[in-house]
Design a protein around this motif. Structure first.
Motif, short mmCIF file in Angstrom:
data_model
loop_
_atom_site.label_atom_id
_atom_site.label_comp_id
_atom_site.label_asym_id
_atom_site.label_seq_id
_atom_site.Cartn_x
_atom_site.Cartn_y
_atom_site.Cartn_z
N ARG A 52 0.80 -1.03 -0.10
CA ARG A 52 -0.06 -0.14 -0.11
C ARG A 52 0.87 1.24 -0.08
O ARG A 52 2.03 1.13 0.50
CB ARG A 52 -0.78 0.22 1.24
N GLU A 104 -5.96 -8.52 6.37
CA GLU A 104 -6.59 -8.06 5.16
C GLU A 104 -6.72 -6.60 4.92
O GLU A 104 -6.75 -6.15 3.81
CB GLU A 104 -7.89 -8.79 4.97
N ARG A 105 -7.04 -5.99 5.95
CA ARG A 105 -7.38 -4.65 5.92
C ARG A 105 -6.63 -4.04 7.07
O ARG A 105 -6.89 -3.89 8.39
CB ARG A 105 -8.76 -4.30 6.18
N THR A 106 -5.33 -3.47 6.53
CA THR A 106 -4.51 -2.95 7.66
C THR A 106 -5.07 -1.63 8.32
O THR A 106 -5.37 -0.72 7.47
CB THR A 106 -3.11 -2.64 7.05
#
Length: 118
Positions: A8, A76-78
């Motif tokens: 990201r 999965e979603r930092t």
């Protein structure tokens, strides 16, 4: 502490409460002048006394904090923000409450900033 999550392009903020000032890091991370100046007794002197009194008394466990950070990075979603420990959560809760109060108080005035229709 800011970290960049793998894959990201966004910075992630981790508020470590008292964890980042754990006793094992204090000698390397905080330098103080050898001589105290009475002119600063109520400002820097107060902070020095607090640091000396609390050295080694911090409630956070750095190993637990690292485990949570690693779990967050592998998620999965930092999370964009990750307060660690009760002190950090209290500060975050207070900040959010103040933010919500401000935006609700000023909502009607603040949203009235578009151009007037012609």
């Amino acid at each position: 502490m800011n970290i960049v999550a793998a894959g990201r392009n966004q910075s992630r903020e981790i508020d470590d409460g008292f964890l980042g000032r754990h006793a094992q890091w204090l000698p390397r991370s905080i330098a103080v002048a050898a001589r105290e100046m009475p002119e600063y007794a109520e400002t820097a002197g107060r902070r020095r006394r607090y640091r000396e009194a609390s050295d080694g008394q911090q409630p956070g466990d750095p190993l637990k904090a690292i485990a949570v950070m690693m779990q967050a990075l592998d998620a999965e979603r930092t999370p964009l923000h990750l307060p660690l420990g009760p002190n950090a959560f209290r500060a975050a809760d207070a900040k959010l409450a103040n933010f919500c109060d401000d935006i609700e108080t000023w909502r009607s005035v603040a949203i009235a900033t578009d151009f007037d229709p012609e």
